[in-house]
Motif scaffolding. Structure first.
Motif, PDB file in Angstrom:
ATOM      1  N   ARG A   2      -0.977  70.688-116.774  1.00 20.77           N
ATOM      2  CA  ARG A   2      -0.159  70.325-115.627  1.00 20.77           C
ATOM      3  C   ARG A   2      -0.558  68.943-115.137  1.00 20.77           C
ATOM      4  NH1 ARG A   2      -1.813  75.986-113.499  1.00 20.77           N
ATOM      5  NH2 ARG A   2       0.018  77.202-114.002  1.00 20.77           N
ATOM      6  N   VAL A   3       0.356  68.298-114.455  1.00 22.60           N
ATOM      7  CA  VAL A   3       0.043  67.045-113.772  1.00 22.60           C
ATOM      8  C   VAL A   3      -0.230  67.392-112.314  1.00 22.60           C
ATOM      9  CG1 VAL A   3       0.905  64.796-113.039  1.00 22.60           C
ATOM     10  CG2 VAL A   3       1.439  65.657-115.330  1.00 22.60           C
ATOM     11  N   ARG A   4      -1.373  66.958-111.821  1.00 22.25           N
ATOM     12  CA  ARG A   4      -1.776  67.193-110.439  1.00 22.25           C
ATOM     13  C   ARG A   4      -2.231  65.876-109.821  1.00 22.25           C
ATOM     14  NH1 ARG A   4       0.611  71.790-109.749  1.00 22.25           N
ATOM     15  NH2 ARG A   4      -0.295  73.538-110.866  1.00 22.25           N
ATOM     16  N   MET A  91      -5.598  58.177-104.774  1.00 25.12           N
ATOM     17  CA  MET A  91      -4.822  59.308-105.251  1.00 25.12           C
ATOM     18  C   MET A  91      -4.710  59.130-106.763  1.00 25.12           C
ATOM     19  SD  MET A  91      -1.130  60.920-104.182  1.00 25.12           S
ATOM     20  CE  MET A  91      -0.267  59.385-104.305  1.00 25.12           C
ATOM     21  N   ALA A  92      -5.320  60.056-107.483  1.00 21.45           N
ATOM     22  CA  ALA A  92      -5.304  60.006-108.942  1.00 21.45           C
ATOM     23  C   ALA A  92      -4.362  61.086-109.465  1.00 21.45           C
ATOM     24  CB  ALA A  92      -6.708  60.232-109.493  1.00 21.45           C
ATOM     25  N   HIS A  93      -3.497  60.707-110.377  1.00 16.11           N
ATOM     26  CA  HIS A  93      -2.635  61.664-111.060  1.00 16.11           C
ATOM     27  C   HIS A  93      -3.347  62.020-112.362  1.00 16.11           C
ATOM     28  CE1 HIS A  93       0.112  59.452-108.402  1.00 16.11           C
ATOM     29  NE2 HIS A  93       0.554  60.678-108.181  1.00 16.11           N
ATOM     30  N   VAL A  94      -3.536  63.330-112.571  1.00 11.60           N
ATOM     31  CA  VAL A  94      -4.332  63.779-113.708  1.00 11.60           C
ATOM     32  C   VAL A  94      -3.647  64.918-114.448  1.00 11.60           C
ATOM     33  CG1 VAL A  94      -6.485  63.101-112.555  1.00 11.60           C
ATOM     34  CG2 VAL A  94      -5.655  65.451-112.324  1.00 11.60           C
ATOM     35  N   ASP A 102      -6.788  74.971-106.924  1.00 14.32           N
ATOM     36  CA  ASP A 102      -8.107  74.756-107.530  1.00 14.32           C
ATOM     37  C   ASP A 102      -8.531  73.295-107.578  1.00 14.32           C
ATOM     38  OD1 ASP A 102      -8.537  77.468-107.973  1.00 14.32           O
ATOM     39  OD2 ASP A 102      -7.554  77.407-109.939  1.00 14.32           O
ATOM     40  N   ILE A 103      -7.637  72.399-107.213  1.00 12.20           N
ATOM     41  CA  ILE A 103      -7.991  70.973-107.174  1.00 12.20           C
ATOM     42  C   ILE A 103      -8.971  70.746-106.035  1.00 12.20           C
ATOM     43  CG2 ILE A 103      -7.095  68.642-106.696  1.00 12.20           C
ATOM     44  CD1 ILE A 103      -6.408  69.644-109.496  1.00 12.20           C
ATOM     45  N   ARG A 104     -10.027  69.980-106.294  1.00  9.74           N
ATOM     46  CA  ARG A 104     -11.035  69.675-105.274  1.00  9.74           C
ATOM     47  C   ARG A 104     -10.895  68.208-104.872  1.00  9.74           C
ATOM     48  NH1 ARG A 104     -16.753  71.206-106.314  1.00  9.74           N
ATOM     49  NH2 ARG A 104     -16.827  70.903-104.068  1.00  9.74           N
ATOM     50  N   HIS A 105     -10.347  67.982-103.707  1.00  9.80           N
ATOM     51  CA  HIS A 105     -10.223  66.646-103.149  1.00  9.80           C
ATOM     52  C   HIS A 105     -11.601  66.227-102.633  1.00  9.80           C
ATOM     53  CE1 HIS A 105      -5.898  67.114-103.554  1.00  9.80           C
ATOM     54  NE2 HIS A 105      -6.053  68.322-103.015  1.00  9.80           N
ATOM     55  N   VAL A 106     -11.868  64.937-102.612  1.00  9.99           N
ATOM     56  CA  VAL A 106     -13.214  64.449-102.327  1.00  9.99           C
ATOM     57  C   VAL A 106     -13.200  63.483-101.148  1.00  9.99           C
ATOM     58  CG1 VAL A 106     -15.183  63.188-103.283  1.00  9.99           C
ATOM     59  CG2 VAL A 106     -13.824  64.682-104.775  1.00  9.99           C
ATOM     60  N   TYR A 107     -13.942  63.812-100.109  1.00  9.43           N
ATOM     61  CA  TYR A 107     -14.044  62.970 -98.917  1.00  9.43           C
ATOM     62  C   TYR A 107     -15.515  62.716 -98.635  1.00  9.43           C
ATOM     63  CZ  TYR A 107      -9.111  63.492 -98.492  1.00  9.43           C
ATOM     64  OH  TYR A 107      -7.759  63.430 -98.764  1.00  9.43           O
ATOM     65  N   LEU A 108     -15.938  61.465 -98.792  1.00  7.60           N
ATOM     66  CA  LEU A 108     -17.346  61.084 -98.694  1.00  7.60           C
ATOM     67  C   LEU A 108     -17.617  60.193 -97.486  1.00  7.60           C
ATOM     68  CD1 LEU A 108     -17.870  60.117-102.458  1.00  7.60           C
ATOM     69  CD2 LEU A 108     -18.366  62.315-101.376  1.00  7.60           C
ATOM     70  N   HIS A 109     -18.873  60.158 -97.087  1.00 10.09           N
ATOM     71  CA  HIS A 109     -19.379  59.228 -96.077  1.00 10.09           C
ATOM     72  C   HIS A 109     -18.570  59.244 -94.781  1.00 10.09           C
ATOM     73  CE1 HIS A 109     -22.248  57.825 -99.001  1.00 10.09           C
ATOM     74  NE2 HIS A 109     -21.259  57.715 -99.872  1.00 10.09           N
ATOM     75  N   GLY A 110     -18.411  60.431 -94.226  1.00  9.68           N
ATOM     76  CA  GLY A 110     -17.765  60.573 -92.926  1.00  9.68           C
ATOM     77  C   GLY A 110     -16.265  60.707 -92.941  1.00  9.68           C
TER      78      GLY A 110
END
Length: 123
Positions: A2-4, A91-94, A102-110
């Motif tokens: 799939r494309v996510r 935003m990466a299309h993969v 099940d996609i894990r979005h990533v938020y770093l440093h506050g």
């Protein structure tokens, strides 16, 4: 497959090229790792930076990781009064077998405050 779309953000302490490239690379690596992806799974990446970041293109950090055959685009984030300063977003299309949940979005440093609904152990 799939494309996510996978989202992420990181905040910088200062607008310095080395720091911007380091934080952006860290973000990209975390997106790949947390979603069990390789560079071959990436279709395209859209990166934005807040208007107070002018020292380097975030895409240069991704290229520095060896992701050289993927279309990348950088843009300036909207200049909204009171918005969090010094933020790089992506935003990466993969291609992935993962479901949307099940996609894990990533938020770093506050930057977890940008998406409380996605808050995890990103700090």
């Amino acid at each position: 497959m799939r494309v996510r779309a996978v989202r992420g953000a990181t905040q910088l302490e200062v607008d310095e090229a080395e720091h911007l490239l380091e934080r952006t690379a860290e973000l990209m690596q975390a997106v790949l790792k947390r979603n069990d992806l390789t560079a071959d799974d990436v279709i395209s990446i859209f990166l934005t930076a807040t208007p107070d970041l002018r020292s380097a293109f975030p895409a240069a950090a991704v290229r520095g990781l060896g992701i050289t055959d993927v279309p990348l685009m950088c843009a300036q984030e909207m200049d909204v009064h009171g918005a969090m300063p010094r933020v790089v977003r992506l935003m990466a299309h993969v291609q992935t077998p993962r479901t949307r949940d099940d996609i894990r979005h990533v938020y770093l440093h506050g930057t977890t405050v940008l998406r409380d609904d996605l808050r995890e152990d990103d700090e």
